[in-house]
Scaffold this active site. Structure first.
Site, PDB file in Angstrom:
ATOM      1  N   ASP A  29       1.134  -1.142   0.018  1.00  0.00           N
ATOM      2  CA  ASP A  29       0.013  -0.022   0.040  1.00  0.00           C
ATOM      3  C   ASP A  29       0.767   1.251  -0.010  1.00  0.00           C
ATOM      4  OD1 ASP A  29      -3.230   0.515   0.897  1.00  0.00           O
ATOM      5  OD2 ASP A  29      -1.895   2.114   1.109  1.00  0.00           O
ATOM      6  N   HIS A  45     -11.390  -7.324 -12.773  1.00  0.00           N
ATOM      7  CA  HIS A  45     -11.999  -6.170 -12.147  1.00  0.00           C
ATOM      8  C   HIS A  45     -13.315  -6.656 -11.743  1.00  0.00           C
ATOM      9  CE1 HIS A  45     -13.186  -1.678 -11.360  1.00  0.00           C
ATOM     10  NE2 HIS A  45     -14.190  -2.616 -11.561  1.00  0.00           N
ATOM     11  N   GLY A  91     -15.747   3.640   3.442  1.00  0.00           N
ATOM     12  CA  GLY A  91     -14.558   4.229   3.163  1.00  0.00           C
ATOM     13  C   GLY A  91     -14.012   3.659   1.893  1.00  0.00           C
ATOM     14  N   HIS A  98     -10.337  -4.945  -2.982  1.00  0.00           N
ATOM     15  CA  HIS A  98      -9.110  -5.297  -2.724  1.00  0.00           C
ATOM     16  C   HIS A  98      -9.324  -5.702  -1.059  1.00  0.00           C
ATOM     17  CE1 HIS A  98     -10.096  -0.884  -2.409  1.00  0.00           C
ATOM     18  NE2 HIS A  98      -9.455  -0.834  -1.361  1.00  0.00           N
TER      19      HIS A  98
HETATM   20  P1  AMP Z   1      -9.574   1.678   0.488  1.00  0.00           P
HETATM   21  O1  AMP Z   1      -9.802   3.101   1.202  1.00  0.00           O
HETATM   22  O2  AMP Z   1     -10.163   0.499   1.142  1.00  0.00           O
HETATM   23  O3  AMP Z   1     -10.565   1.745  -0.968  1.00  0.00           O
HETATM   24  O4  AMP Z   1      -8.211   1.495   0.178  1.00  0.00           O
HETATM   25  C1  AMP Z   1      -7.407   1.835  -1.060  1.00  0.00           C
HETATM   26  C2  AMP Z   1      -6.137   1.883  -0.593  1.00  0.00           C
HETATM   27  O5  AMP Z   1      -5.241   1.812  -1.849  1.00  0.00           O
HETATM   28  C3  AMP Z   1      -5.609   2.763   0.320  1.00  0.00           C
HETATM   29  O6  AMP Z   1      -4.987   2.179   1.384  1.00  0.00           O
HETATM   30  C4  AMP Z   1      -4.410   3.565  -0.829  1.00  0.00           C
HETATM   31  O7  AMP Z   1      -3.481   4.048   0.277  1.00  0.00           O
HETATM   32  C5  AMP Z   1      -4.144   2.385  -1.511  1.00  0.00           C
HETATM   33  N1  AMP Z   1      -3.547   3.052  -2.704  1.00  0.00           N
HETATM   34  C6  AMP Z   1      -4.083   3.909  -3.720  1.00  0.00           C
HETATM   35  N2  AMP Z   1      -3.464   4.150  -4.705  1.00  0.00           N
HETATM   36  C7  AMP Z   1      -2.353   3.127  -4.763  1.00  0.00           C
HETATM   37  C8  AMP Z   1      -1.380   3.025  -5.581  1.00  0.00           C
HETATM   38  N3  AMP Z   1      -1.040   3.419  -6.729  1.00  0.00           N
HETATM   39  N4  AMP Z   1      -0.210   1.960  -5.171  1.00  0.00           N
HETATM   40  C9  AMP Z   1      -0.654   1.240  -3.759  1.00  0.00           C
HETATM   41  N5  AMP Z   1      -1.650   1.632  -3.141  1.00  0.00           N
HETATM   42  C10 AMP Z   1      -2.564   2.554  -3.495  1.00  0.00           C
HETATM   43 ZN    ZN Z   2     -10.091  -2.518 -11.843  1.00  0.00          ZN
END
Ligand code: AMP
Ligand code: ZN
Length: 112
Positions: A29, A45, A91, A98
């Protein structure tokens, strides 16, 4: 479709990958909330946990096999937390399903 995690899955956007196979990828992350903070995604997806069906759920069980393997390979012996945020109230900011896998510190419940 303009999906950042599809782009990570197909290599268009760089990420620090810790695991990859035909159907799943796991990467660090960008904004870790724990010493170890990995995201595990299906390459195909699926927008959220609310969209899991009989047709696409095999990859979800595979994701949990991958998580178990990572927990051993990355020495999460004291425990780890798996989080899925589904929808706006939970959130979810990236609309590609994921699973957050976090370890390396103690967690509280039900907060963070
Ligand atoms: P959520 O809030 O559960 O949708 O989690 C999305 C997560 O994706 C967050 O913890 C972000 O820090 C992470 N994130 C967003 N863009 C990237 C990226 N390009 N590479 C790695 N993590 C990412
Ligand atoms: Zn996707």
């Amino acid at each position: 479709m303009d999906c950042i995690f599809c782009k990570i899955a197909n290599g268009e956007i760089p990420a620090t990958k810790v695991y990859e196979d035909d159907t799943v990828v796991a990467f660090n992350d960008l904004e870790p909330q724990a010493p170890t903070h990995i995201l595990v995604i299906p390459k195909a997806h699926i927008s959220s946990a609310a969209e899991i069906t009989e047709e696409n759920s095999a990859v979800i069980s595979h994701i949990f096999e991958v998580i178990a393997k990572l927990s051993k390979d990355l020495d999460m012996t004291n425990g780890f937390r798996v989080v899925n945020n589904c929808g706006d109230w939970a959130g979810q900011t990236v609309k590609h399903i994921h699973f957050h896998v976090m370890s390396g510190r103690k967690f509280t419940w039900p907060a963070g």
